[in-house]
Scaffold this motif. Structure first.
Motif, short mmCIF file in Angstrom:
data_model
loop_
_atom_site.label_atom_id
_atom_site.label_comp_id
_atom_site.label_asym_id
_atom_site.label_seq_id
_atom_site.Cartn_x
_atom_site.Cartn_y
_atom_site.Cartn_z
N ASP A 36 0.85 -1.18 0.00
CA ASP A 36 0.00 0.00 0.00
C ASP A 36 0.90 1.24 0.00
OD1 ASP A 36 0.91 0.30 2.62
OD2 ASP A 36 -1.00 -0.19 3.54
N PHE A 37 0.29 2.42 -0.20
CA PHE A 37 1.09 3.63 -0.35
C PHE A 37 1.88 3.95 0.93
CE2 PHE A 37 1.99 8.18 -0.65
CZ PHE A 37 2.66 8.19 -1.86
N LEU A 38 1.32 3.67 2.10
CA LEU A 38 2.04 3.94 3.34
C LEU A 38 3.30 3.09 3.45
CD1 LEU A 38 -0.80 4.46 5.98
CD2 LEU A 38 0.71 6.18 4.96
N SER A 39 3.26 1.87 2.93
CA SER A 39 4.46 1.02 2.92
C SER A 39 5.51 1.58 1.98
CB SER A 39 4.09 -0.40 2.51
OG SER A 39 3.20 -0.98 3.43
N VAL A 40 5.08 2.05 0.82
CA VAL A 40 6.01 2.67 -0.14
C VAL A 40 6.61 3.93 0.48
CG1 VAL A 40 6.24 3.73 -2.43
CG2 VAL A 40 4.77 1.72 -2.13
N LEU A 41 5.78 4.71 1.16
CA LEU A 41 6.25 5.92 1.83
C LEU A 41 7.28 5.58 2.91
CD1 LEU A 41 5.86 9.00 1.94
CD2 LEU A 41 4.05 8.61 3.61
N GLY A 42 7.04 4.52 3.67
CA GLY A 42 7.99 4.09 4.69
C GLY A 42 9.32 3.67 4.08
N GLU A 43 9.27 2.98 2.95
CA GLU A 43 10.50 2.58 2.24
C GLU A 43 11.23 3.83 1.74
OE1 GLU A 43 13.28 -0.01 0.08
OE2 GLU A 43 12.15 -0.10 1.95
N ALA A 44 10.49 4.79 1.20
CA ALA A 44 11.11 6.03 0.72
C ALA A 44 11.76 6.79 1.88
CB ALA A 44 10.06 6.91 0.04
N ARG A 45 11.13 6.78 3.03
CA ARG A 45 11.70 7.44 4.21
C ARG A 45 13.02 6.78 4.60
NH1 ARG A 45 12.04 7.30 9.75
NH2 ARG A 45 11.66 9.27 10.79
N ARG A 46 13.02 5.45 4.66
CA ARG A 46 14.23 4.71 5.04
C ARG A 46 15.38 5.02 4.06
NH1 ARG A 46 16.96 0.67 3.35
NH2 ARG A 46 15.50 0.05 1.74
N VAL A 47 15.07 4.94 2.77
CA VAL A 47 16.08 5.15 1.74
C VAL A 47 16.60 6.59 1.77
CG1 VAL A 47 16.38 5.29 -0.77
CG2 VAL A 47 15.28 3.30 0.24
N THR A 48 15.70 7.54 1.96
CA THR A 48 16.09 8.95 1.99
C THR A 48 16.97 9.25 3.19
OG1 THR A 48 14.06 9.58 0.83
CG2 THR A 48 15.22 11.32 2.00
N LEU A 49 16.61 8.72 4.36
CA LEU A 49 17.43 8.95 5.56
C LEU A 49 18.81 8.33 5.41
CD1 LEU A 49 14.75 8.47 8.36
CD2 LEU A 49 15.78 10.61 7.56
N GLU A 50 18.89 7.15 4.83
CA GLU A 50 20.20 6.53 4.58
C GLU A 50 21.02 7.38 3.62
OE1 GLU A 50 19.86 2.49 3.27
OE2 GLU A 50 18.95 1.82 5.16
N ALA A 51 20.39 7.90 2.59
CA ALA A 51 21.10 8.74 1.61
C ALA A 51 21.62 10.02 2.27
CB ALA A 51 20.18 9.09 0.44
N GLN A 52 20.83 10.60 3.16
CA GLN A 52 21.27 11.81 3.85
C GLN A 52 22.49 11.55 4.71
OE1 GLN A 52 17.67 13.13 5.80
NE2 GLN A 52 17.01 14.28 4.01
#
Length: 176
Positions: free
Chosen positions: A65-81
């Motif tokens: 669902d979109f919230l799961s995709v959003l959670g994955e995007a959050r994880r990936v973005t924080l790692e990139a930062q």
């Protein structure tokens, strides 16, 4: 705690990843994004171009669902930062990928969030300073990537512009 701009970026990133998943059927979606590169306190007050590109690799599947995709995007973005100081060119060189000089080494899609329009750098004591405004540099030029999603924060929400490689896409496809 994430800033509103970071949360908005993760939403845009998630939406782009879902769109790419839907149109390509791929579950492994990598896009590029510029980061401000001002993670060191000594750079906070300086003017200059400290942008570094990061590759954001996310997993999207049809059963998420979109919230799961959003959670994955959050994880990936924080790692990139956390790794934004590592030069993109060094990463590409270290990976030793077979290169096609007609395209980017790690991704064909870029996601950008512009949230600095109207920044006021006026010196309050003297009343002098600089003003910042957006300049459209893409007018009539060639896109550097297959697709670039450019989100701009406004007072009422988000404006989204899509820059595309016209050798690959018809205007009607992009509008759709």
């Amino acid at each position: 705690v994430q800033s509103a701009g970071s949360t908005l970026f993760m939403g845009v990133l998630s939406a782009v990843q879902v769109l790419l998943h839907r149109y390509t059927g791929q579950d492994d979606i990598t896009v590029g994004s510029p980061l401000a590169g001002r993670d060191h306190a000594d750079l906070a007050g300086q003017l200059g171009f400290y942008v570094n590109t990061v590759a954001l690799r996310g997993r999207v599947s049809g059963d998420m669902d979109f919230l799961s995709v959003l959670g994955e995007a959050r994880r990936v973005t924080l790692e990139a930062q956390e790794h934004q100081g590592y030069p993109f060119d060094s990463l590409v060189e270290e990976l030793d990928l077979e290169r096609d000089m007609s395209r980017s080494a790690l991704f064909d899609v870029m996601v950008v969030l512009q949230n600095n329009d109207g920044v006021d750098l006026t010196d309050a004591a003297s009343g002098t300073g600089l003003g910042i405004s957006a300049v459209d540099t893409a007018e009539g030029g060639a896109s550097k990537f297959d697709l670039i999603f450019i989100g701009t924060e406004t007072a009422v929400g988000l404006d989204l512009e899509i820059e595309y490689n016209s050798d690959l896409y018809e205007h009607s496809s992009i509008e759709r």
